[in-house]
Design an enzyme around this catalytic site. Structure first.
Site, PDB file in Angstrom:
ATOM      1  N   GLU A 188      -4.388  -7.534 -38.601  1.00 12.01           N
ATOM      2  CA  GLU A 188      -4.000  -6.741 -37.240  1.00 12.01           C
ATOM      3  C   GLU A 188      -3.976  -7.694 -36.104  1.00 12.01           C
ATOM      4  O   GLU A 188      -4.954  -8.029 -35.174  1.00 12.01           O
ATOM      5  CB  GLU A 188      -4.841  -5.774 -36.771  1.00 12.01           C
ATOM      6  N   LYS A 230      -0.915  -4.776 -39.872  1.00 14.31           N
ATOM      7  CA  LYS A 230      -1.066  -3.543 -38.831  1.00 14.31           C
ATOM      8  C   LYS A 230      -0.780  -4.263 -37.276  1.00 14.31           C
ATOM      9  O   LYS A 230      -1.341  -4.642 -36.639  1.00 14.31           O
ATOM     10  CB  LYS A 230      -2.662  -3.064 -38.757  1.00 14.31           C
TER      11      LYS A 230
END
Length: 363
Positions: A188, A230
């Protein structure tokens, strides 16, 4: 040419890829319920609920006990350490409850952002120390995937080359450690929506950040089929005077991903980045209807955008639990449809249309 020392066996690779694909099966995404104790205060205080361990348990229970309707739209749930070891009222462990429903259990493993000296307020993420041992324990305790969040921001001088490289390398090191322990890493690299930059600038920065991440993942011999990404959607900064359509956001987002994310990656699970519940669903739907070839599942890993209406409905009252759970199911179903490009917006209604933006969002 560097010599290749095998990092993972064929069996390890197969397990990782199977887990990753289960999480992002068609129409499924991730419930991010991994808010830290401090972040939970920001959720509970505005609705007049004290931030105690028991209230956090009650709130998570209300999400996890939603009926079988969520089984077809939630493929994974990200836990915070505390939540992994909490139980329902009848003594069932939360992680076991989720696993028994065929949903994959995940765990947040980073330890938050810290300043990167010599930069203009930029950060790196800590938590690599002892990570291998923690992953081994979490795997035993039922977790099959993990999350680590890096944060970058856009301004005239940022993100700097240093911040991009440092965060890419930390993410790659984390991913490698997870895979050695049978855990699928969610990578992420969040580019915050703060600022007045336009869509083009966000797209450019997103491309540079993702390119650096995948170079680092390659350098660290990370098995891409056993990972998920992500990212932020490509959107203009919150203070940008120009407003863009969801189709423009979708085109910029898919273009950036196509230029940087290898098709081997098992799935892309977008963060909601402070968009309203409705916006997050509409934009995800447009991304899935974007007329470009998309080699990965494009789905959601939402926290606030799955929970805001549920929180508003609950307000800490036992009598509101059923209504709150219904609100959560409604958003989960909406996003399950959006992940297939089948969501029809009913216009922004009530809490779902409220912006969930928090400046300089830190978990």
């Amino acid at each position: 040419m560097t010599h290749q020392y095998p990092a993972l066996t064929a069996e390890q690779k197969k397990e990782l890829q199977d887990i990753a694909q289960r999480i992002v099966a068609p129409g499924k995404g991730i419930l991010a319920a991994d808010e830290s104790t401090g972040s939970m205060a920001k959720r509970l205080n505005p609705i007049g609920v004290e931030n105690t361990e028991e209230n956090r348990r009650l709130y998570r229970q209300l999400l996890f006990s939603a009926d079988e309707r969520i089984d077809k739209c939630i493929g994974g749930v990200i836990f915070f350490h505390e939540t992994l070891y909490q139980n329902t009222d009848d003594g069932t462990n939360f992680a076991q409850l989720i696993k028994d429903r065929g949903i994959v259990v995940g765990i947040k493993v980073d330890k938050g952002v810290v300043p990167l000296a010599g930069t203009n307020g930029e950060t790196t993420t800590q938590g690599l120390d002892g990570l291998s041992e923690r992953c081994a324990q979490y795997k035993k305790d039922g977790a099959d995937f993990a999350k680590w969040r890096s944060v970058l921001k856009i301004s005239d001088t940022t993100p700097s080359e240093l911040a991009i490289m440092e965060n890419a390398n930390v993410l790659a090191r984390y991913a490698s450690i997870c895979q050695q322990n049978g855990i699928v890493p969610i990578v992420e690299p969040e580019i915050l929506p703060d600022g007045e930059h336009d869509l083009k600038r966000c797209q450019y920065v997103t491309e540079k950040v993702l390119a650096a991440c995948y170079k680092a993942l390659s350098d660290h011999h990370v098995y891409l089929e056993g990972t998920l990404l992500k990212p932020n959607m490509v959107t203009a900064g919150h203070s940008c005077p120009t407003k863009y359509s969801s189709e423009e956001i979708a085109m910029a987002t898919v273009t950036a991903l196509r230029r940087t994310v290898p098709p081997a990656v098992s799935g892309v699970t977008f963060l909601s980045g402070g968009q309203s519940e409705e916006e997050a669903s509409v934009n995800l739907n447009s991304i899935n209807n974007c007329p470009l070839a998309k080699p990965w599942p494009l789905t959601f890993s939402y926290g606030r955008a799955l929970q805001a209406s549920a929180l508003s409905a609950w307000r800490g009252a036992k009598s509101n639990e059923k209504a709150a759970t219904e609100e959560f199911i409604k958003r989960a179903e909406a996003n399950g449809l959006a992940a297939q490009g089948k969501y029809v917006s009913s216009g922004t209604c009530g809490a779902a249309g409220q912006s969930l933006y928090v400046a300089n969002h830190a978990y």
